[in-house]
Design a protein around this motif. Structure first.
Motif, PDB file in Angstrom:
ATOM      1  N   ASP A 119      44.333  18.323  50.654  1.00  0.00           N
ATOM      2  CA  ASP A 119      43.194  18.832  49.892  1.00  0.00           C
ATOM      3  C   ASP A 119      42.600  17.809  48.932  1.00  0.00           C
ATOM      4  O   ASP A 119      41.389  17.827  48.670  1.00  0.00           O
ATOM      5  CB  ASP A 119      43.597  20.082  49.113  1.00  0.00           C
ATOM      6  CG  ASP A 119      43.832  21.285  50.003  1.00  0.00           C
ATOM      7  OD1 ASP A 119      43.330  21.270  51.145  1.00  0.00           O
ATOM      8  OD2 ASP A 119      44.522  22.224  49.569  1.00  0.00           O
ATOM      9  N   PHE A 120      43.428  16.923  48.380  1.00  0.00           N
ATOM     10  CA  PHE A 120      42.968  16.060  47.285  1.00  0.00           C
ATOM     11  C   PHE A 120      42.895  14.577  47.637  1.00  0.00           C
ATOM     12  O   PHE A 120      42.407  13.783  46.833  1.00  0.00           O
ATOM     13  CB  PHE A 120      43.873  16.256  46.064  1.00  0.00           C
ATOM     14  CG  PHE A 120      43.671  17.571  45.380  1.00  0.00           C
ATOM     15  CD1 PHE A 120      42.768  17.702  44.328  1.00  0.00           C
ATOM     16  CD2 PHE A 120      44.364  18.705  45.783  1.00  0.00           C
ATOM     17  CE1 PHE A 120      42.563  18.913  43.699  1.00  0.00           C
ATOM     18  CE2 PHE A 120      44.181  19.927  45.148  1.00  0.00           C
ATOM     19  CZ  PHE A 120      43.270  20.037  44.117  1.00  0.00           C
ATOM     20  N   THR A 167      47.992   9.018  50.306  1.00  0.00           N
ATOM     21  CA  THR A 167      48.691   9.084  49.038  1.00  0.00           C
ATOM     22  C   THR A 167      47.714   9.644  48.003  1.00  0.00           C
ATOM     23  O   THR A 167      46.523   9.826  48.299  1.00  0.00           O
ATOM     24  CB  THR A 167      49.226   7.715  48.588  1.00  0.00           C
ATOM     25  OG1 THR A 167      50.095   7.891  47.456  1.00  0.00           O
ATOM     26  CG2 THR A 167      48.084   6.775  48.205  1.00  0.00           C
ATOM     27  N   LEU A 168      48.217   9.956  46.829  1.00  0.00           N
ATOM     28  CA  LEU A 168      47.356  10.466  45.766  1.00  0.00           C
ATOM     29  C   LEU A 168      47.288   9.421  44.659  1.00  0.00           C
ATOM     30  O   LEU A 168      48.295   9.105  44.031  1.00  0.00           O
ATOM     31  CB  LEU A 168      47.901  11.794  45.223  1.00  0.00           C
ATOM     32  CG  LEU A 168      47.861  12.970  46.197  1.00  0.00           C
ATOM     33  CD1 LEU A 168      48.560  14.186  45.599  1.00  0.00           C
ATOM     34  CD2 LEU A 168      46.417  13.324  46.570  1.00  0.00           C
ATOM     35  N   GLU A 169      46.111   8.901  44.439  1.00  0.00           N
ATOM     36  CA  GLU A 169      45.884   7.889  43.425  1.00  0.00           C
ATOM     37  C   GLU A 169      45.531   8.552  42.102  1.00  0.00           C
ATOM     38  O   GLU A 169      45.251   9.758  42.065  1.00  0.00           O
ATOM     39  CB  GLU A 169      44.794   6.933  43.904  1.00  0.00           C
ATOM     40  CG  GLU A 169      45.211   6.188  45.173  1.00  0.00           C
ATOM     41  CD  GLU A 169      44.136   5.287  45.728  1.00  0.00           C
ATOM     42  OE1 GLU A 169      42.966   5.416  45.310  1.00  0.00           O
ATOM     43  OE2 GLU A 169      44.463   4.438  46.589  1.00  0.00           O
ATOM     44  N   PRO A 170      45.532   7.797  41.000  1.00  0.00           N
ATOM     45  CA  PRO A 170      45.335   8.413  39.672  1.00  0.00           C
ATOM     46  C   PRO A 170      44.161   9.373  39.558  1.00  0.00           C
ATOM     47  O   PRO A 170      44.349  10.490  39.028  1.00  0.00           O
ATOM     48  CB  PRO A 170      45.187   7.185  38.763  1.00  0.00           C
ATOM     49  CG  PRO A 170      46.067   6.157  39.401  1.00  0.00           C
ATOM     50  CD  PRO A 170      45.887   6.361  40.878  1.00  0.00           C
ATOM     51  N   PRO A 171      42.955   9.051  40.017  1.00  0.00           N
ATOM     52  CA  PRO A 171      41.865  10.037  39.898  1.00  0.00           C
ATOM     53  C   PRO A 171      42.147  11.316  40.682  1.00  0.00           C
ATOM     54  O   PRO A 171      41.777  12.416  40.237  1.00  0.00           O
ATOM     55  CB  PRO A 171      40.648   9.285  40.468  1.00  0.00           C
ATOM     56  CG  PRO A 171      40.983   7.841  40.328  1.00  0.00           C
ATOM     57  CD  PRO A 171      42.468   7.770  40.573  1.00  0.00           C
ATOM     58  N   LYS A 202      44.197  19.088  36.822  1.00  0.00           N
ATOM     59  CA  LYS A 202      43.154  19.947  36.263  1.00  0.00           C
ATOM     60  C   LYS A 202      43.112  21.293  36.972  1.00  0.00           C
ATOM     61  O   LYS A 202      43.007  22.354  36.332  1.00  0.00           O
ATOM     62  CB  LYS A 202      41.794  19.259  36.374  1.00  0.00           C
ATOM     63  CG  LYS A 202      40.654  20.043  35.751  1.00  0.00           C
ATOM     64  CD  LYS A 202      39.355  19.267  35.834  1.00  0.00           C
ATOM     65  CE  LYS A 202      38.210  20.054  35.210  1.00  0.00           C
ATOM     66  NZ  LYS A 202      36.915  19.282  35.296  1.00  0.00           N
ATOM     67  N   THR A 203      43.232  21.274  38.287  1.00  0.00           N
ATOM     68  CA  THR A 203      43.220  22.514  39.067  1.00  0.00           C
ATOM     69  C   THR A 203      44.438  23.371  38.751  1.00  0.00           C
ATOM     70  O   THR A 203      44.334  24.592  38.556  1.00  0.00           O
ATOM     71  CB  THR A 203      43.186  22.185  40.572  1.00  0.00           C
ATOM     72  OG1 THR A 203      42.014  21.428  40.864  1.00  0.00           O
ATOM     73  CG2 THR A 203      43.185  23.463  41.399  1.00  0.00           C
ATOM     74  N   VAL A 204      45.595  22.739  38.698  1.00  0.00           N
ATOM     75  CA  VAL A 204      46.830  23.466  38.406  1.00  0.00           C
ATOM     76  C   VAL A 204      46.780  24.070  37.014  1.00  0.00           C
ATOM     77  O   VAL A 204      47.173  25.226  36.802  1.00  0.00           O
ATOM     78  CB  VAL A 204      48.045  22.533  38.549  1.00  0.00           C
ATOM     79  CG1 VAL A 204      49.293  23.200  37.993  1.00  0.00           C
ATOM     80  CG2 VAL A 204      48.255  22.162  40.008  1.00  0.00           C
ATOM     81  N   SER A 205      46.305  23.311  36.046  1.00  0.00           N
ATOM     82  CA  SER A 205      46.248  23.804  34.669  1.00  0.00           C
ATOM     83  C   SER A 205      45.388  25.054  34.565  1.00  0.00           C
ATOM     84  O   SER A 205      45.753  26.025  33.888  1.00  0.00           O
ATOM     85  CB  SER A 205      45.708  22.710  33.746  1.00  0.00           C
ATOM     86  OG  SER A 205      45.668  23.153  32.405  1.00  0.00           O
ATOM     87  N   ALA A 206      44.242  25.053  35.232  1.00  0.00           N
ATOM     88  CA  ALA A 206      43.361  26.220  35.191  1.00  0.00           C
ATOM     89  C   ALA A 206      44.037  27.442  35.791  1.00  0.00           C
ATOM     90  O   ALA A 206      43.893  28.564  35.292  1.00  0.00           O
ATOM     91  CB  ALA A 206      42.069  25.909  35.937  1.00  0.00           C
ATOM     92  N   SER A 207      44.797  27.228  36.862  1.00  0.00           N
ATOM     93  CA  SER A 207      45.482  28.342  37.511  1.00  0.00           C
ATOM     94  C   SER A 207      46.635  28.865  36.665  1.00  0.00           C
ATOM     95  O   SER A 207      46.794  30.074  36.459  1.00  0.00           O
ATOM     96  CB  SER A 207      45.991  27.898  38.883  1.00  0.00           C
ATOM     97  OG  SER A 207      46.712  28.932  39.507  1.00  0.00           O
TER      98      SER A 207
END
Length: 225
Positions: A73-74, A81-85, A92-97
């Motif tokens: 998804d990201f 891999t998942l880079e810093p941005p 941000k998505t997890v925090s909102a949830s």
């Protein structure tokens, strides 16, 4: 890794409670939620030198299947891999949830719930095909370390299973806890049924807001100061 044990144990115990409650009052067993995401969790409660609860620290390592879905998804540049941005977007998505569910953190002092503030930040990392989140919470109001403090970390919707594989994964640190006694409680089915029989027979199917099954089975840290 302990994900296999969580998959086997958590849904079975919840279904057991539901089945016994249904049998006791003669109604059909309702459809039950069950975990789809599995987390190896660590928790640390920090007591300040002033005798107040100063911080609650979480580290959650997610199972490979969920971590892979997050990657799909990201990973906008598709480099596997998942880079810093991208990790910032995940956080941000997890925090909102999580904000809708008090960040899966429940604390009581002598039976009274302690309100919590939002974390300053959630840090996300992606290492060895696993997503890990870490963050810290603070009580909304000064919370003295007196009486019986009970810490629980669980998802009230039962969609996520947070597992503390060892008692050492639930910690108290800091001068404020120096005079306190702690124990980790892992409720078994016999204990749950014995202590909640009245609720099983009267609330599970008459309370329109529902019953918090997940709180009944959640591993908890009890600290008496």
């Amino acid at each position: 890794m302990t994900f296999r044990n969580v998959r086997r144990q958590a849904p079975a115990l919840l279904l057991l409670l539901s089945a016994i409650a249904a049998a006791s009052i003669g109604v059909p067993t309702p459809a039950m939620a069950h975990p789809h995401i599995f987390v190896d969790a660590e928790f640390e409660a920090v007591g300040g030198a002033d005798g107040y609860l100063s911080a609650l620290r979480h580290t959650w390592r997610f199972d490979e299947v969920f971590s892979s879905s997050v990657l799909l998804d990201f990973d906008k540049n598709e480099n596997m891999t998942l880079e810093p941005p991208e990790l910032e977007a995940v956080a941000k998505t997890v925090s909102a949830s999580l904000s809708k569910y008090s960040y899966y953190t429940n604390i009581t002092v002598d039976g009274k719930t302690v309100a919590l503030g939002k974390p300053d930040a959630i840090k996300a990392t992606y290492v060895d095909q696993a997503l890990t989140l870490s963050f810290s919470l603070k009580p909304s109001q000064p919370t003295p370390l007196k009486g019986l403090l009970v810490f629980r970390v669980y998802d009230p919707t039962l969609y996520t299973a947070l597992d503390f594989a060892n008692d050492a994964d639930l910690q108290t640190t800091g001068e404020g806890f120096a005079r306190c006694k702690r124990k980790v409680v892992r409720p078994g089915s016999k204990e749950i049924l014995a202590q909640n029989q009245a609720m099983l027979t009267s609330l599970f199917f008459s309370d329109p807001t529902g019953t918090d099954y997940s709180q009944l089975v959640a591993t908890r840290l009890e600290v008496r100061c």
